[in-house]
Design an enzyme around this catalytic site. Structure first.
Site, PDB file in Angstrom:
ATOM      1  N   HIS A 135      46.419  25.365  -7.963  1.00  0.00           N
ATOM      2  CA  HIS A 135      48.382  25.820  -7.318  1.00  0.00           C
ATOM      3  C   HIS A 135      48.190  24.939  -5.819  1.00  0.00           C
ATOM      4  O   HIS A 135      49.615  24.091  -5.702  1.00  0.00           O
ATOM      5  CB  HIS A 135      48.361  27.517  -7.478  1.00  0.00           C
ATOM      6  CG  HIS A 135      49.039  27.686  -5.508  1.00  0.00           C
ATOM      7  ND1 HIS A 135      50.656  28.010  -6.512  1.00  0.00           N
ATOM      8  CD2 HIS A 135      49.683  27.446  -4.724  1.00  0.00           C
ATOM      9  CE1 HIS A 135      51.230  28.320  -5.634  1.00  0.00           C
ATOM     10  NE2 HIS A 135      50.970  27.736  -4.091  1.00  0.00           N
ATOM     11  N   GLU A 136      47.633  24.216  -5.580  1.00  0.00           N
ATOM     12  CA  GLU A 136      46.784  24.116  -3.808  1.00  0.00           C
ATOM     13  C   GLU A 136      47.550  22.563  -4.036  1.00  0.00           C
ATOM     14  O   GLU A 136      48.180  21.545  -3.429  1.00  0.00           O
ATOM     15  CB  GLU A 136      45.689  24.164  -2.877  1.00  0.00           C
ATOM     16  CG  GLU A 136      45.348  25.354  -2.800  1.00  0.00           C
ATOM     17  CD  GLU A 136      46.849  26.993  -1.834  1.00  0.00           C
ATOM     18  OE1 GLU A 136      47.085  25.206  -1.066  1.00  0.00           O
ATOM     19  OE2 GLU A 136      46.828  27.706  -2.218  1.00  0.00           O
ATOM     20  N   HIS A 139      50.289  21.407  -4.529  1.00  0.00           N
ATOM     21  CA  HIS A 139      51.923  21.846  -2.891  1.00  0.00           C
ATOM     22  C   HIS A 139      51.995  20.351  -2.935  1.00  0.00           C
ATOM     23  O   HIS A 139      52.754  20.011  -1.667  1.00  0.00           O
ATOM     24  CB  HIS A 139      50.907  23.182  -1.896  1.00  0.00           C
ATOM     25  CG  HIS A 139      51.441  24.123  -2.227  1.00  0.00           C
ATOM     26  ND1 HIS A 139      52.413  24.090  -1.807  1.00  0.00           N
ATOM     27  CD2 HIS A 139      50.921  25.642  -1.959  1.00  0.00           C
ATOM     28  CE1 HIS A 139      52.727  25.826  -2.519  1.00  0.00           C
ATOM     29  NE2 HIS A 139      51.819  26.427  -2.032  1.00  0.00           N
ATOM     30  N   GLU A 198      56.434  27.776  -3.865  1.00  0.00           N
ATOM     31  CA  GLU A 198      55.284  28.478  -4.340  1.00  0.00           C
ATOM     32  C   GLU A 198      56.012  28.231  -6.114  1.00  0.00           C
ATOM     33  O   GLU A 198      54.965  28.794  -6.813  1.00  0.00           O
ATOM     34  CB  GLU A 198      55.011  29.963  -3.853  1.00  0.00           C
ATOM     35  CG  GLU A 198      55.443  30.125  -2.356  1.00  0.00           C
ATOM     36  CD  GLU A 198      53.525  29.901  -2.591  1.00  0.00           C
ATOM     37  OE1 GLU A 198      52.436  29.180  -3.140  1.00  0.00           O
ATOM     38  OE2 GLU A 198      53.265  29.542  -0.775  1.00  0.00           O
TER      39      GLU A 198
END
Length: 295
Positions: A135-136, A139, A198
């Site tokens: 997920h990071e 980003h 997100e």
């Protein structure tokens, strides 16, 4: 007339700074160069790491590094396979475990990822950690910080930024970046991303972890575990996302397609898409409307 000129200038600014996100193809406004974003964030990241106590757990620190490097390698391979090799120069990956009881993690531009020890209390396997790190990484790859800075610049300066000198633009970018990165703010290091960001990072993160050979199915159980811990266990880095139940439903909806295209923990190759986010072969882009429906 003056208002019409400013509106036209703003439109030109938007057109000049239009980009698209890999994998999803979502259009985004990027008014700041990659180097400006990296420069504005690096000093703050380095200052934070000087004051943040690193974890003394060798096992957990090695786990964060191991999973992070594996996902980063798979992500870079994806970029190479899809005509985006030039993007790799924007990343100097770092994966750090910080001694802090918060259930939290964050990503600074350039692939500077920090995980807190509090989060590791809920992580049992490399696959579960891959949910967070994927997920990071997403980003960073999606340039969400750049997009957020660009949105703030438009809100604060509008078309006036077109007429500013280079030094004035740099000062404006730094001012906005300080607000976006939120060093010392109530949120910690990074202000929360938008729900669109997100949701997009959730989807892309599942893809990246699958490409790296991790099992994306564990994401459902991981977030169920997070949800069972109560609101105090919801990490700040996900605080603007829809409710836990909505996230879990979104993940369950996306998993069959992701596993079919990218594997379920045994993927060795990455399907190709074009640099604009459109697809070749069997990969399907996720549009902004579809992302909104997922929320």
């Amino acid at each position: 007339m003056k208002r019409l000129i400013l509106t036209g200038a703003a439109a030109l600014l938007l057109l000049a700074g239009c980009g698209s996100v890999p994998l999803t193809g979502r259009k985004q406004v990027l008014l700041v160069s990659d180097q400006e974003v990296l420069s504005s964030s690096l000093t703050q990241y380095q200052d934070y790491m000087k004051s943040a106590p690193k974890s003394t757990s060798k096992v957990q620190s090695e786990q964060v590094t191991r999973v992070g490097k594996k996902i980063a390698a798979a992500t870079e391979q994806y970029l190479r396979d899809n005509g985006l090799s030039s993007e790799i120069a924007n990343f100097a990956w770092e994966f750090n475990l910080v001694k802090d009881d918060q259930v939290n993690a964050f990503c600074m531009p350039g692939g500077k990822i920090v995980v807190y020890e509090g989060l590791m209390k809920l992580v049992q396997t490399d696959d579960e950690l891959a949910v967070v790190i994927g997920h990071e990484v997403a980003h960073a790859v999606a340039k969400h910080s750049n997009e957020r800075i660009s949105q703030q610049i438009l809100a604060q300066y509008g078309a006036q930024i077109l007429n500013q000198s280079l030094s004035q633009k740099s000062a404006a970018i730094q001012t906005v970046a300080n607000q976006v990165y939120g060093i010392g703010a109530q949120y910690g290091v990074m202000l929360p991303f938008s729900r669109t960001h997100e949701t997009e990072a959730d989807y892309m993160g599942l893809v990246f972890m699958a490409m790296a050979g991790y099992n994306p199915d564990v994401a459902v159980g991981f977030w169920q575990k997070m949800s069972a811990g109560g609101s105090s266990s919801v990490p700040e880095f996900m605080s603007t996302h829809p409710s836990d139940s909505r996230r879990i439903a979104d993940i369950q909806k996306a998993l069959p397609e992701i596993k079919a295209k990218y594997g379920s923990g045994t993927q060795t190759t990455t399907p190709k898409t074009t640099g604009s986010g459109s697809t070749t072969g069997t990969v399907k882009t996720i549009t902004l409307d579809e992302l909104k429906k997922m929320k």
